[in-house]
Structure formats: structure tokens, C-alpha cells
Design a protein around this motif. Sequence first.
Motif, short mmCIF file in Angstrom:
data_model
loop_
_atom_site.label_atom_id
_atom_site.label_comp_id
_atom_site.label_asym_id
_atom_site.label_seq_id
_atom_site.Cartn_x
_atom_site.Cartn_y
_atom_site.Cartn_z
N THR A 197 33.38 33.15 33.46
CA THR A 197 33.76 34.21 34.21
C THR A 197 35.34 34.50 34.15
O THR A 197 36.15 33.43 33.80
CB THR A 197 33.83 33.83 36.00
OG1 THR A 197 32.47 33.38 36.06
CG2 THR A 197 33.97 34.79 36.68
N LEU A 198 35.65 35.66 34.02
CA LEU A 198 36.98 35.85 33.67
C LEU A 198 37.60 37.01 34.87
O LEU A 198 36.87 37.77 35.57
CB LEU A 198 36.89 37.07 32.60
CG LEU A 198 38.08 37.70 32.11
CD1 LEU A 198 39.06 36.80 31.62
CD2 LEU A 198 38.19 39.10 30.88
N TYR A 199 38.82 36.52 35.22
CA TYR A 199 39.55 37.05 36.47
C TYR A 199 40.68 37.88 35.96
O TYR A 199 41.42 37.16 35.30
CB TYR A 199 39.93 35.81 37.54
CG TYR A 199 38.60 35.42 38.07
CD1 TYR A 199 38.10 35.71 39.15
CD2 TYR A 199 38.55 34.07 37.50
CE1 TYR A 199 36.91 34.92 39.66
CE2 TYR A 199 37.69 33.03 38.01
CZ TYR A 199 36.81 33.80 39.08
OH TYR A 199 35.95 33.07 39.75
N TYR A 200 40.60 39.27 36.47
CA TYR A 200 41.92 39.83 36.08
C TYR A 200 42.18 40.79 36.94
O TYR A 200 41.32 41.34 37.99
CB TYR A 200 41.75 40.60 34.69
CG TYR A 200 40.50 41.29 34.68
CD1 TYR A 200 39.29 40.69 34.14
CD2 TYR A 200 40.58 42.61 34.79
CE1 TYR A 200 38.22 41.54 33.78
CE2 TYR A 200 39.38 43.62 34.44
CZ TYR A 200 38.30 43.01 34.28
OH TYR A 200 36.98 43.71 34.00
N GLU A 201 43.42 41.43 36.92
CA GLU A 201 43.87 42.64 37.71
C GLU A 201 44.27 43.86 36.88
O GLU A 201 44.73 43.49 35.58
CB GLU A 201 45.08 42.20 38.59
CG GLU A 201 44.74 41.48 39.79
CD GLU A 201 45.95 41.17 40.74
OE1 GLU A 201 47.10 41.52 40.45
OE2 GLU A 201 45.52 40.03 41.42
N GLU A 202 43.51 44.89 37.19
CA GLU A 202 43.87 45.86 36.23
C GLU A 202 44.49 47.25 37.17
O GLU A 202 43.81 47.43 38.30
CB GLU A 202 42.82 46.41 35.47
CG GLU A 202 41.41 46.83 36.52
CD GLU A 202 40.19 46.79 35.58
OE1 GLU A 202 40.40 47.02 34.35
OE2 GLU A 202 39.08 46.47 36.03
N SER A 203 45.36 47.98 36.49
CA SER A 203 45.61 49.35 37.41
C SER A 203 44.95 50.26 36.49
O SER A 203 45.15 50.56 35.46
CB SER A 203 47.17 49.11 37.20
OG SER A 203 47.44 50.68 37.07
N LEU A 204 44.15 51.13 37.37
CA LEU A 204 43.22 52.25 36.71
C LEU A 204 43.64 53.47 37.19
O LEU A 204 43.98 53.71 38.71
CB LEU A 204 41.65 52.05 36.92
CG LEU A 204 41.26 50.61 36.62
CD1 LEU A 204 39.83 50.66 36.73
CD2 LEU A 204 41.30 50.45 34.93
N ASP A 205 43.58 54.50 36.36
CA ASP A 205 43.92 55.78 37.11
C ASP A 205 42.50 56.56 37.30
O ASP A 205 41.72 56.80 36.44
CB ASP A 205 44.57 56.70 35.94
CG ASP A 205 46.14 56.62 35.98
OD1 ASP A 205 46.60 56.25 37.03
OD2 ASP A 205 46.61 56.47 34.76
#
Length: 888
Positions: free
Chosen positions: A414-422
Motif C-alpha cells: 500500500t502506498l500513501y501519498y498526498e497530491e495536489s491536483l488541478d
Amino acid sequence: MTIQAFRVLLLTEKEQNYRLISHLLSQIESTRFELVWEKMHLDRLKKIPLKEDVYLLDERVVGMDNQAENSLEEKLSHLITSVSPAPVIVLTESPQTGISALQVGAADYLEKSQLSQLNLPLSVSLLERSLRLALAHTQVQDYSALTTDISDRAQAEEQLRYRLVLETAIALVSRELASHDSADINRVLQLIGVAVNASRAYLVRFRDRGTLASMTYEWCDSYTQANLRNFQNVSISAFPWWMNHLRKNQTILIQNLEELPEAAQTEKTFLQSLQVNSLLAIPIYNSLGQLWGNIGFDTCGRNYKQWLDEDIQLLQVVGSLIHIHDERIQAKQELQASEALYAGIFNHSADAIFLVNVLPRGQFIYETINPAYEEVSGIAVEDFVGKTPTEIFPPEMAAQVEEYYRECVTIKTTLYYEESLDLPMGRRIWRTSLVPIANAQGTIVKLQGSSRDITEEQKALEEQFRYTRHQRLLASLTLKIRQSWKIEEILQTAVTEIQKTLRAERVLFYQLYLDGTGKVVNEEVVHGFPVMLDEEILDQCCLAQCRGKYREDYMQVCPDVALASYHPCYRDLLESYQIRANLVLPILMTTVDTEIDSPPTLSTPRTPPTPSVWGLLCVQQCSQARQWTNDEIDLLRQLADQLSIAISQAELRAKESAQSQDMARSNEELEQFAYIASHDLRQPLQIIAGYAQLLQRLYSHQVDEQANKYIHYMVTEAQRMEQQIQDLFEYSRLGKRSKPLELIDCDEVVQQAIAKLQLEIHQTKAIVTIKDSLPTLMADDSQLIHLFQNLISNAIKYRGAEPPVIQIRSQFQEEGWLLAVEDNGIGIDPKHSDRIFKIFQRLHTQEEYPGSGIGLAICERIAKRHGGHIWVNSQLGQGSTFYVLLPS
Ligand code: ADP
């Protein structure tokens, strides 16, 4: 013996087939089959009345009908339903077609290649078996009749046939259990019960960790009474012998109840009540090795059957088939439940859930997204499904998304990440967890992700973080600024700290003077850029206009001087110091005037004080333009406020200390004057007094009474004045010179004071007592004698009608020694208790009580010089007590 005849309809185009089948059928001895041959197409078949028992259908006929667009299965299914309930056996060219035929409801299939004249016995046996199977498929009773009809056959032949019957039963049972989601177990029991000629076939399940038994399915022939209803939740402890066998995984075979051992008494009684003659039961274990149930056959009433090995084998096979079926059903139900659960979560979750297929070439294709995903992304599910990230998102974002997917595939966890998407709805921050799903070989074939929109949460966090950082910074800067009372230091600390904190290239303080000029008084500048310190910059173009705005707390924020619409002369000024980005804040000061010329009235209210611009705090960037953040601007604003507070406090303090210095100086001068005056006035006064006395003594008889009276006034007033000057001299001397303090015995001090007043004491018959003994403390003995002398003499002077009674006593207190002089004199109105300690303040005329009004002022000065104080406690006509508190 009656042999039943069954009608078989063969549907084939080829006569050759008809001949072969006809020949094979004629070889079957046990049963008579009448064969009818039809060449017609299916369409026609449907139009004729159906009276055949079995249909033998050539695959080719099916394939040649006019519904060419339908698949073979569809055509077969169509046919089978149209001839139902008669069973259909399909003659196929390949086993695959046969299996398809079975799947759509054919009773059996025969491969044409296996039927031939060459291998006649095998072909006959195959055909016979298939026909029996087909007949059993629909007509079990007739089929059982078929088996009994052959009871008079030779033993070996019958055994063979019996085995065939059992095999057929197993085939039917397998098909029943394999092809349905929830097979008809009662029908399964019926199939095998009939096949083995039992009176009852049943299934018992154990529950509650094997303590209770219930019959779950039962089939009985028409002569036998059903037992299912009675056999529910029966405690297995009632059948110890029976259970003992099952627990040891042993088959229970009873050919005759009479053979049962003693230990099986309850079982015997129970079986007798059911009229059981013989029985066969076997345990069924689950995959965990736990006793799951048992399956059994009974013969009852007039049915006396000897159980064979084949029966046991049949029971074992069927038992395990039923168990497998049950587990499959359960697994399926669990799967359905979890699918329902997943669907619930998927459809109603607030989190955005998505499923991505990982293609072997490393491509990612969206399989589905949930409604929450649609909502937060603003993209419809149809626009997602079957597409790659590149087809959905802008290139940069798609690359970022794919990068995460690839990483998850690589790390296989499992991969956890935070991303900012337009996204269409704006820039959002998502926290995603990506779960890889592997196939049996361990290859990641899918990714399941759930994302939560944490934009607001993140904003709040950042806000909180910024606020805390901001406050800490401000607090530490304020602390540093406030540590000093010197304006010079405050300003220098401020520019140094701001330069460090904001990493500015130049921070300076430009002080503005009232005449409109100004000067850089403090500066912190990075090495290499022009120094502005001490420059008296004459900004003709901007400052004059800005001054008014600055007074209203205007702040000049210029991220890029090159782009600003400044007056050329101002731009030149900035550029001459290499200023590329500039931020100017006024330090405002409100001068509160403490001296009020005229108090405000209703008609002329006092106007609020207007702030003046004390100076300008400038934060600059010289190497490049700089975008100042709101935080930086906020911080500077608050700092500017703190600076103006610190500066005004420092100014106030400086003013106060100047005032107190002035005061001390003027006090000293006054005392000096009083000392000199009292010292220097004494001599001429004494001369005046001396001449006045001489006049009185020598010429009193030569002048008239009026003149004598005047001379008398002159003498007494001169004496009084001399006394006053003497006292004033004493008073001023106290502030001037004083001995260092030493350990003094107060008893001795008081005794000396009393001794000095001996005459007055005697004349007034005063009684002066010292209660207990007085303390020893650090004091100036002569001053202390003076103090007691003044207090005792006042106690005598201000006596009432009675002779004075004066008591001197002491008491130890936390703050020091409390000395008291108590009298029984005229007392003092409490409203004068403070006034009497002021110099020249008296409550009586000279005629009433002569005096200079300095005695108590001297006492107070002495008390203060010793670090103590003096006060009075008195009521008019009730005597007075003067208290002196001296540190111990
Ligand atoms: P004075 O020379 O007038 O005695 P002091 O300073 O000694 O000056 O006293 C100030 C005034 O306090 C006196 O005029 C008197 O009215 C009042 N006073 C002082 N001591 C006493 C006392 N023991 N009883 C009543 N009044 C007193």
C-alpha cells in the motif's frame, strides 16, 4: 417379466446414422427401444405432436436451421425447451459441443466417432448408458422399475448393471450439485435413495461445536414415514455409540438391528421406533477436519436390503459432493455479502474510490470510480472508465498520477501519498492510499485507491502552523526589542532581527525630523550592497506626498521597483541604492501631553491626539525583485506596532528619569538653600533679638506702655523666629549629613531624651514610663534621641487637664520594630493625621500652644532615613499614640 419399450426419435439427415443407431439399439437386451427416424428441420419438429421418450439429435441438423445468426448453444437451448420434458441426447462431433449441450440442458451427449459397428460392445454399452441416464433424468420411478425388472438376471450381470445404475445416479447427482447455485438436495437424496433401493436417504448436520444434531434433508419412499421434523436439535449425547463411530470416521453399517451391541441400546430403541430394518451411515468431515454431518440410508418396513460396498462408496461420494456444494454455496454467500458491503462502501463512501487496471505493458486504465469521486473531481464516471490518466488529466498531472501508480506496482504494498491536483472545480489537495491487487502469480493486475479531499483540512493546518510560527517569531522579536530602554538599542535590535528573520538584504530605520528632513539612523545590510547608514536622504518626490498617508498607517509594498509606476526621481533614488524590492512601514507615535493647559469643557471637547510619523522602517531586496508574502507583511505590521510601543515607552522612561533627576537636583538645591538660609539668618536675628532685649531692659521706663508692648512683641517674635530658624536648620541638616547607622539600645536613647526634658516633666508633673525593655537596632543615636525628644515633648505640650501620663513601648512585627509613644493629651482629629507631619503645619495658634510646626516633619524625616515610617492614631480628646516602625 415385462419389458417396457421406450420410443426414441433420431433426428439426423444421414441414413447411415439411422442404421447404426438402429443396430446398436437392437443389441440392448434389457430394454426395448423403438426407433423413429426424422430428417426434418427443427422448425418442423416443433410443429408435430411430441410423444417420444428420448430425442437423439444430430448436431448437424441443429446447425443447419435457418436461424443462422444464433449460436449453437442458443439453438440447442431453444430446441431442448421446445421438446421438454422429454430428454435430449446430442450426437456431437466434438466433446466441446457435448459440454455446451449439457450446459444448456441436454441429458447427455454421444460422440459420433465413438459409435461404430467395429467396436460393437462398447458402442452398445455407451448408447445404453446414455439412454438410461436420459430416462432417469425425467422419469425416476420408471427408471427404478427398470432396475427391478431385471432382478431375475444372472448375478454377475446384475452386479454390473447395479454399478451402472449407481454410476448414473452419481452422474446425475454431480450434475445437479455442480450446475445450480443452490441445488435441490432433496432431489439428490431421492436420486441416490431410489438407485440403491433405500426406504430413506437423509442428511444430518452437527451444530454448536458438534453437540446438537438436526436432520436437514430427507427423502422417503411412499411406504416410509418421514423423520425430519422430529429430528431437530437433538442432543448427540443421547446417541453415544453412534457418535463414537462417527468421531472415529467409521462407517456405520447395520444389516440387522438385533446385531447391535449393548452399548447401542438407545440407538436400537430409537431405530426400532422408526421401524428401521437396516441402515448405512457415514460421517462427513469438513476441510478443517471437523465433523460436519452424516449421510445415511435406511430400509424400513418390508424392505430388507443387504448393503454393498458400492452403496458405501456411493454414500461417500455423495456425502462429500454435498459438503463441497454446501461450502461453495456458503463461500458464494459470503462473497455476495462482502460484495454487497463493498458496493455499499463504494457507493456511499465520502472518500473518492477508484479502481485501475494495470496492463502488462505498464499502462493504467480506469476500471471504475465511485459517485464520491465523480463529485469531488467534477468528472463523470463515463469519462473515466476505460481511459488512461493521460486521456483524462492534463499532461503534467497525468504524469504525476502515473508515477504514483508505477511506484505502487513496484513496491507491491500500500502506498500513501498526498497530491495536489488541478481539477475542473479548482486546485485540490488529496490524500490517497493505493492498494495493489495481485493475481495468483503475484503480478499486480489492479490498483484500488481511495482519496480524501483534505484541501480544507490542509488549509486549516497550514493556517495554524503559520499562525504559531508567526506568533513565536513576533514574541521573540518583541522580547528582544523590549529588553532595552534605549531607543538606539531598540532600533538596532529591530533592524538586525528583521534582516535575519526575513533574510532581507537591507533593513534600515529612517528617522524623520520635524523640519521634514530625515536620516538613516540604523541599518543592517548584506555585505556588497551600498551602505545607507547616516545618509541624510532628501526625498523630494515621494516622502512629501506619502507623509500624510503614512500617518494613516499606510504601508508601501513594492515587489519590483522596475515595474512600479514611480515618479522618475523616486525611482532614481531607489536605484541609486540598488533597491530592487522595497517595503516601507511608518512607525507612528502618539504624543500624550501630560500638561493640560485648559481642562476640556462640554463645548470644547479635547481632540484626540493625532499620531505623528516618527520614522520609517524599510525592508529591501537589492539582488532581485521579491514578492512579499502576506505573512511577512503581517509580521512587519505587528512589529512596527511593537516598535512604536517600545519607543514611546523608552521615551517616557527617559522623560521620567530626567524629571526625577531634575526633582532630586531641585530638592538638593532647596535643602542647600534652607540650610544656608537658616544658618546665615540666625546671626542677624540673634543680633535683632539681643538689641530688642537691650531696649526692653534699658529703656522700658522711658517709653509709654504702647511702646513697651511693641518692644515685647519684638522680643517674643524674634525668639520664636529664632526657634523656627533653629528647627529649620535642624530639618535641613538631616538631609545633608548623616552618620552611618550603628547598633543602638533604644532604652538608652529614650532615657537620654527624657533627661533632656527633665524640666518640663517636673513642671507639668508628667509621668513617663517605658514598658518592658526597648529593642536594640541599627540607628543614628542622636537622630533617634531627637525623634523621641520631639514626641515626648509634644505629649507634654498637648496635654489635657490632667497631668500628662506618657507610655513608651515596643512590639516586634514582621516588618520590623514598632515603637509607640502614647499620651493622655488633647488628641488629634483623624482628618489631620497626615497634615501634621508636613513642615510648618500646625493645628493651633501660638497663643494656644507655641511651636514652629517642624517637630513632626523632623520625626518623619528621621524615620524615613532609617528606612521606616511614622503615623499617628488618635481621636480628639482621647489622647494620641505616635507609632514609629523601624526595620529590625
Ligand atoms: P509644633 O511645633 O506645633 O508642636 P509639631 O510638628 O511638633 O509642631 O506638631 C505639629 C502639630 O501636631 C501641632 O501643632 C499639634 O497641633 C499637633 N500635635 C503634635 N503632637 C501632638 C500630641 N501629642 N497631641 C496632640 N496634638 C499634637
